[in-house]
Design a protein around this motif. Sequence first.
Motif, PDB file in Angstrom:
ATOM      1  N   UNK A  70      15.873  11.167  -7.821  1.00 42.91           N
ATOM      2  CA  UNK A  70      16.931  11.775  -7.035  1.00 42.91           C
ATOM      3  C   UNK A  70      17.222  11.023  -5.745  1.00 42.91           C
ATOM      4  N   UNK A  71      16.255  10.287  -5.244  1.00 40.64           N
ATOM      5  CA  UNK A  71      16.425   9.568  -3.987  1.00 40.64           C
ATOM      6  C   UNK A  71      16.316   8.064  -4.225  1.00 40.64           C
ATOM      7  N   UNK A  72      17.220   7.274  -3.642  1.00 40.72           N
ATOM      8  CA  UNK A  72      17.219   5.834  -3.891  1.00 40.72           C
ATOM      9  C   UNK A  72      15.901   5.129  -3.583  1.00 40.72           C
ATOM     10  N   UNK A  73      15.179   5.551  -2.552  1.00 40.21           N
ATOM     11  CA  UNK A  73      13.917   4.892  -2.184  1.00 40.21           C
ATOM     12  C   UNK A  73      12.852   5.017  -3.272  1.00 40.21           C
ATOM     13  N   UNK A  74      13.014   5.968  -4.179  1.00 38.51           N
ATOM     14  CA  UNK A  74      12.034   6.180  -5.234  1.00 38.51           C
ATOM     15  C   UNK A  74      12.394   5.466  -6.538  1.00 38.51           C
ATOM     16  N   UNK A  75      13.595   4.879  -6.616  1.00 36.60           N
ATOM     17  CA  UNK A  75      14.076   4.271  -7.862  1.00 36.60           C
ATOM     18  C   UNK A  75      13.138   3.184  -8.383  1.00 36.60           C
ATOM     19  N   UNK A  76      12.631   2.327  -7.507  1.00 37.04           N
ATOM     20  CA  UNK A  76      11.771   1.229  -7.970  1.00 37.04           C
ATOM     21  C   UNK A  76      10.412   1.719  -8.464  1.00 37.04           C
ATOM     22  N   UNK A  77      10.041   2.962  -8.152  1.00 37.14           N
ATOM     23  CA  UNK A  77       8.760   3.519  -8.607  1.00 37.14           C
ATOM     24  C   UNK A  77       8.874   4.247  -9.952  1.00 37.14           C
ATOM     25  N   UNK A  78      10.077   4.494 -10.405  1.00 45.13           N
ATOM     26  CA  UNK A  78      10.278   5.245 -11.655  1.00 45.13           C
ATOM     27  C   UNK A  78       9.757   4.457 -12.843  1.00 45.13           C
ATOM     28  N   UNK A  79       9.169   5.134 -13.830  1.00 44.27           N
ATOM     29  CA  UNK A  79       8.928   6.575 -13.849  1.00 44.27           C
ATOM     30  C   UNK A  79       7.665   6.938 -13.072  1.00 44.27           C
ATOM     31  N   UNK A  80       7.715   8.060 -12.402  1.00 41.81           N
ATOM     32  CA  UNK A  80       6.560   8.593 -11.682  1.00 41.81           C
ATOM     33  C   UNK A  80       6.547  10.099 -11.904  1.00 41.81           C
ATOM     34  N   UNK A  81       5.451  10.738 -11.565  1.00 42.12           N
ATOM     35  CA  UNK A  81       5.311  12.167 -11.796  1.00 42.12           C
ATOM     36  C   UNK A  81       5.318  12.946 -10.497  1.00 42.12           C
ATOM     37  N   UNK A  82       5.717  14.182 -10.590  1.00 37.67           N
ATOM     38  CA  UNK A  82       5.564  15.157  -9.514  1.00 37.67           C
ATOM     39  C   UNK A  82       4.904  16.365 -10.166  1.00 37.67           C
ATOM     40  N   UNK A  83       3.747  16.756  -9.648  1.00 38.02           N
ATOM     41  CA  UNK A  83       2.981  17.842 -10.263  1.00 38.02           C
ATOM     42  C   UNK A  83       2.853  19.025  -9.317  1.00 38.02           C
ATOM     43  N   UNK A  84       2.641  20.183  -9.910  1.00 35.13           N
ATOM     44  CA  UNK A  84       2.269  21.386  -9.175  1.00 35.13           C
ATOM     45  C   UNK A  84       0.852  21.712  -9.639  1.00 35.13           C
ATOM     46  N   UNK A  85      -0.082  21.775  -8.686  1.00 38.57           N
ATOM     47  CA  UNK A  85      -1.496  21.986  -9.001  1.00 38.57           C
ATOM     48  C   UNK A  85      -1.942  23.354  -8.498  1.00 38.57           C
ATOM     49  N   UNK A  86      -2.543  24.124  -9.393  1.00 37.85           N
ATOM     50  CA  UNK A  86      -3.172  25.400  -9.029  1.00 37.85           C
ATOM     51  C   UNK A  86      -4.620  25.099  -8.658  1.00 37.85           C
ATOM     52  N   UNK A  87      -5.026  25.494  -7.466  1.00 34.43           N
ATOM     53  CA  UNK A  87      -6.379  25.207  -6.995  1.00 34.43           C
ATOM     54  C   UNK A  87      -7.421  26.018  -7.750  1.00 34.43           C
ATOM     55  N   UNK A  88      -8.560  25.410  -8.034  1.00 36.08           N
ATOM     56  CA  UNK A  88      -9.615  26.052  -8.826  1.00 36.08           C
ATOM     57  C   UNK A  88     -10.112  27.343  -8.185  1.00 36.08           C
ATOM     58  N   UNK A  89     -10.391  27.321  -6.878  1.00 36.90           N
ATOM     59  CA  UNK A  89     -10.954  28.515  -6.255  1.00 36.90           C
ATOM     60  C   UNK A  89      -9.904  29.462  -5.695  1.00 36.90           C
TER      61      UNK A  89
END
Length: 138
Positions: A70-89
């Motif tokens: 979505x943002x031009x500064x990230x284009x050269x890094x594609x593909x990359x991931x964005x995750x949502x993490x649920x904390x263990x505790x």
Amino acid sequence: MLSPVTDADGAPFWEYAARGELRVQTCGDCAEPRFPPRPCCPHCQSFASEWRLMSGHGRIWSYVVPHPPLLPDYAELAPYNVVVVALAEAPRIRLVGNVVAGPGAALNSVPPELIRIGARVRAVFDGTGLPRWTLERT
């Protein structure tokens, strides 16, 4: 690249992260963890709080691989991931970040096909103050 926007309530989170610690604001009265940080506990309405050290372990709750970025500064890094993490505790606490190969690794250092919902991850820090995640081997 995007940087976190801090406010008075969230500043301690980023200060601890810059030191390599994952801490979550917790109610000083009912001990319920909360994120994002805020002045009042949504469970008991107390204004008492503390910052509890977390283990850094969690599970991927959701993820996306932006196509195209979505943002031009990230284009050269594609593909990359964005995750949502649920904390263990504190599984109701979910943090957004990226799965990387290790501290200091690029956002695209883990192939998207290795990312799975439910995968175990661990927080890593690389001095940027941003928590990232590595896949745990099971």
